[in-house]
Design a protein around this motif. Structure first.
Motif, PDB file in Angstrom:
ATOM      1  N   VAL A 208       0.748  -1.004  -0.040  1.00  0.00           N
ATOM      2  CA  VAL A 208       0.201  -0.163  -0.059  1.00  0.00           C
ATOM      3  C   VAL A 208       0.935   1.107  -0.126  1.00  0.00           C
ATOM      4  O   VAL A 208       0.577   2.137  -0.841  1.00  0.00           O
ATOM      5  CB  VAL A 208      -0.907   0.004   1.180  1.00  0.00           C
ATOM      6  CG1 VAL A 208      -1.706   1.370   1.277  1.00  0.00           C
ATOM      7  CG2 VAL A 208      -1.820  -1.036   1.116  1.00  0.00           C
ATOM      8  N   GLN A 209       1.985   1.205   0.710  1.00  0.00           N
ATOM      9  CA  GLN A 209       2.837   2.268   0.850  1.00  0.00           C
ATOM     10  C   GLN A 209       3.549   2.769  -0.381  1.00  0.00           C
ATOM     11  O   GLN A 209       3.713   3.692  -1.100  1.00  0.00           O
ATOM     12  CB  GLN A 209       4.060   2.289   2.036  1.00  0.00           C
ATOM     13  CG  GLN A 209       4.783   3.295   2.027  1.00  0.00           C
ATOM     14  CD  GLN A 209       4.122   4.437   2.670  1.00  0.00           C
ATOM     15  OE1 GLN A 209       3.461   4.669   3.962  1.00  0.00           O
ATOM     16  NE2 GLN A 209       4.168   5.638   1.831  1.00  0.00           N
ATOM     17  N   ILE A 210       3.822   1.643  -1.199  1.00  0.00           N
ATOM     18  CA  ILE A 210       4.738   1.464  -2.385  1.00  0.00           C
ATOM     19  C   ILE A 210       3.759   2.252  -3.504  1.00  0.00           C
ATOM     20  O   ILE A 210       3.816   3.093  -4.220  1.00  0.00           O
ATOM     21  CB  ILE A 210       4.929   0.277  -2.964  1.00  0.00           C
ATOM     22  CG1 ILE A 210       6.198  -0.368  -2.219  1.00  0.00           C
ATOM     23  CG2 ILE A 210       5.304   0.273  -4.492  1.00  0.00           C
ATOM     24  CD1 ILE A 210       6.478  -1.776  -2.223  1.00  0.00           C
TER      25      ILE A 210
ATOM     26  N   THR B 251     -12.709  12.613  -0.347  1.00  0.00           N
ATOM     27  CA  THR B 251     -12.342  12.182   1.257  1.00  0.00           C
ATOM     28  C   THR B 251     -12.999  10.854   1.489  1.00  0.00           C
ATOM     29  O   THR B 251     -12.343  10.191   2.139  1.00  0.00           O
ATOM     30  CB  THR B 251     -13.060  13.378   2.242  1.00  0.00           C
ATOM     31  OG1 THR B 251     -12.418  14.513   1.995  1.00  0.00           O
ATOM     32  CG2 THR B 251     -12.838  12.976   3.627  1.00  0.00           C
ATOM     33  N   THR B 252     -14.146  10.563   1.095  1.00  0.00           N
ATOM     34  CA  THR B 252     -14.889   9.187   1.360  1.00  0.00           C
ATOM     35  C   THR B 252     -13.827   7.989   0.730  1.00  0.00           C
ATOM     36  O   THR B 252     -13.905   7.244   1.586  1.00  0.00           O
ATOM     37  CB  THR B 252     -16.345   9.376   0.920  1.00  0.00           C
ATOM     38  OG1 THR B 252     -17.040  10.578   1.542  1.00  0.00           O
ATOM     39  CG2 THR B 252     -16.948   8.125   1.360  1.00  0.00           C
TER      40      THR B 252
ATOM     41  N   LEU C 273     -10.516   3.118   0.873  1.00  0.00           N
ATOM     42  CA  LEU C 273      -9.309   2.509   0.604  1.00  0.00           C
ATOM     43  C   LEU C 273      -8.317   2.489   2.029  1.00  0.00           C
ATOM     44  O   LEU C 273      -7.400   1.784   1.920  1.00  0.00           O
ATOM     45  CB  LEU C 273      -8.554   3.505  -0.322  1.00  0.00           C
ATOM     46  CG  LEU C 273      -9.200   3.497  -1.673  1.00  0.00           C
ATOM     47  CD1 LEU C 273      -8.478   4.527  -2.813  1.00  0.00           C
ATOM     48  CD2 LEU C 273      -9.162   2.112  -2.442  1.00  0.00           C
ATOM     49  N   SER C 274      -8.401   3.356   3.072  1.00  0.00           N
ATOM     50  CA  SER C 274      -7.796   3.287   4.270  1.00  0.00           C
ATOM     51  C   SER C 274      -8.287   1.953   4.719  1.00  0.00           C
ATOM     52  O   SER C 274      -7.515   1.231   5.817  1.00  0.00           O
ATOM     53  CB  SER C 274      -8.174   4.370   5.196  1.00  0.00           C
ATOM     54  OG  SER C 274      -7.470   5.715   4.536  1.00  0.00           O
TER      55      SER C 274
ATOM     56  N   ASP D 121      -9.831  -0.857   3.112  1.00  0.00           N
ATOM     57  CA  ASP D 121      -9.563  -1.915   2.183  1.00  0.00           C
ATOM     58  C   ASP D 121      -8.909  -1.190   0.719  1.00  0.00           C
ATOM     59  O   ASP D 121      -9.723  -0.949  -0.227  1.00  0.00           O
ATOM     60  CB  ASP D 121     -10.656  -2.742   1.966  1.00  0.00           C
ATOM     61  CG  ASP D 121     -10.471  -3.774   0.758  1.00  0.00           C
ATOM     62  OD1 ASP D 121      -9.342  -3.874   0.498  1.00  0.00           O
ATOM     63  OD2 ASP D 121     -11.531  -4.649   0.403  1.00  0.00           O
ATOM     64  N   TYR D 122      -7.632  -1.310   0.754  1.00  0.00           N
ATOM     65  CA  TYR D 122      -7.097  -0.626  -0.450  1.00  0.00           C
ATOM     66  C   TYR D 122      -7.065  -1.582  -1.730  1.00  0.00           C
ATOM     67  O   TYR D 122      -6.850  -1.099  -2.892  1.00  0.00           O
ATOM     68  CB  TYR D 122      -5.609  -0.599  -0.301  1.00  0.00           C
ATOM     69  CG  TYR D 122      -4.799   0.626  -1.079  1.00  0.00           C
ATOM     70  CD1 TYR D 122      -4.900   1.948  -0.784  1.00  0.00           C
ATOM     71  CD2 TYR D 122      -4.296   0.164  -2.195  1.00  0.00           C
ATOM     72  CE1 TYR D 122      -4.287   2.960  -1.549  1.00  0.00           C
ATOM     73  CE2 TYR D 122      -3.624   1.397  -3.185  1.00  0.00           C
ATOM     74  CZ  TYR D 122      -3.586   2.782  -2.707  1.00  0.00           C
ATOM     75  OH  TYR D 122      -3.197   3.752  -3.327  1.00  0.00           O
ATOM     76  N   THR D 123      -7.663  -2.717  -1.670  1.00  0.00           N
ATOM     77  CA  THR D 123      -7.783  -3.707  -3.005  1.00  0.00           C
ATOM     78  C   THR D 123      -9.455  -3.390  -3.429  1.00  0.00           C
ATOM     79  O   THR D 123      -9.788  -4.149  -4.441  1.00  0.00           O
ATOM     80  CB  THR D 123      -7.728  -5.100  -2.358  1.00  0.00           C
ATOM     81  OG1 THR D 123      -9.123  -5.704  -1.665  1.00  0.00           O
ATOM     82  CG2 THR D 123      -6.586  -5.453  -1.759  1.00  0.00           C
ATOM     83  N   SER D 124     -10.153  -2.294  -2.715  1.00  0.00           N
ATOM     84  CA  SER D 124     -11.480  -2.130  -3.332  1.00  0.00           C
ATOM     85  C   SER D 124     -11.316  -1.378  -4.670  1.00  0.00           C
ATOM     86  O   SER D 124     -11.038  -0.223  -4.947  1.00  0.00           O
ATOM     87  CB  SER D 124     -12.007  -1.010  -2.449  1.00  0.00           C
ATOM     88  OG  SER D 124     -13.236  -0.700  -2.769  1.00  0.00           O
ATOM     89  N   MET D 125     -11.719  -2.233  -5.816  1.00  0.00           N
ATOM     90  CA  MET D 125     -11.690  -1.544  -7.135  1.00  0.00           C
ATOM     91  C   MET D 125     -12.712  -0.534  -7.214  1.00  0.00           C
ATOM     92  O   MET D 125     -12.641   0.429  -8.060  1.00  0.00           O
ATOM     93  CB  MET D 125     -11.810  -2.711  -8.156  1.00  0.00           C
ATOM     94  CG  MET D 125     -10.834  -3.657  -8.375  1.00  0.00           C
ATOM     95  SD  MET D 125     -11.187  -5.037  -9.548  1.00  0.00           S
ATOM     96  CE  MET D 125     -12.207  -6.098  -8.439  1.00  0.00           C
TER      97      MET D 125
END
Length: 199
Positions: free
Chosen positions: A23-25, A79-80, A85-86, A88-92
């Protein structure tokens, strides 16, 4: 058309695992990663349990996002989606809405970044198998991924059932009224549920 940009940032989990590091990358703008491994690393991460505990919050944020979209509140949408994504960063879906919003307000750099991530995640599913049989089903880690793909295909779900023990058989109707069937391989969905039970 750029409006006043929101100061909200995507919160990268402070965990020493593959998911959090990736996620950081991605947040640093390096989008050339193995998206299949990234999706799978989510179920191995402590963040997966945190996301499970925040299911209700995630659902409420999603509802708020669609409401903000109907009201053209672009800063609020940004913002939302970042809050989503904070979790679940995999949320397409969150990446898709965020990149569309960035494109609309003229932030081409961020629009391109989230487009690359959205399609990286998507291709890591649909480029493995053809979805036409259980043996060649598209492998998903969350059922929400299957629903997102059906949405991208422009079809409506008519019937859904488990087939062969490890597949979701989705009967759908396309925009011409034609019936089609897609298969999603869901062994990783079951594995994820087992991990949540054992933690």
């Amino acid at each position: 058309m750029v409006t006043g940009q929101t100061d909200t940032k995507i919160k990268v989990p402070e965990l020493d695992d593959s998911y959090s590091k990736t996620v950081q990358i991605l947040e640093n703008g390096k989008t050339d990663i193995d998206y299949k491994s990234f999706r799978e690393s989510f179920t191995e991460s402590k963040q997966f349990k945190i996301a499970s505990e925040k299911r209700t919050e995630f659902r409420e944020l999603t509802k708020a996002m669609y409401r903000q979209m109907s009201e053209s509140k672009y800063d609020s949408i940004i913002t939302t989606t970042k809050k989503l994504l904070s979790i679940d960063y995999t949320s397409m879906n969150a990446h898709k809405i965020l990149r569309q919003t960035y494109k609309y307000i003229g932030d081409t750099m961020n629009a391109e970044k989230h487009k690359t991530i959205q399609f990286g995640l998507l291709k890591s599913i649909v480029n493995n198998g053809d979805g036409k049989s259980c043996e060649n089903g598209w492998s998903v880690i969350q059922i929400s991924e299957a629903y997102f793909i059906l949405d991208m295909l422009g079809v409506e779900l008519d019937n859904q059932r488990i087939a062969g023990g490890i597949c979701d058989r989705m009967e759908v109707v396309d925009e011409n009224g034609e019936k089609k069937i897609y298969y999603f391989e869901i062994s990783n969905v079951f594995k994820g549920k087992e991990k949540l039970k054992n933690k």
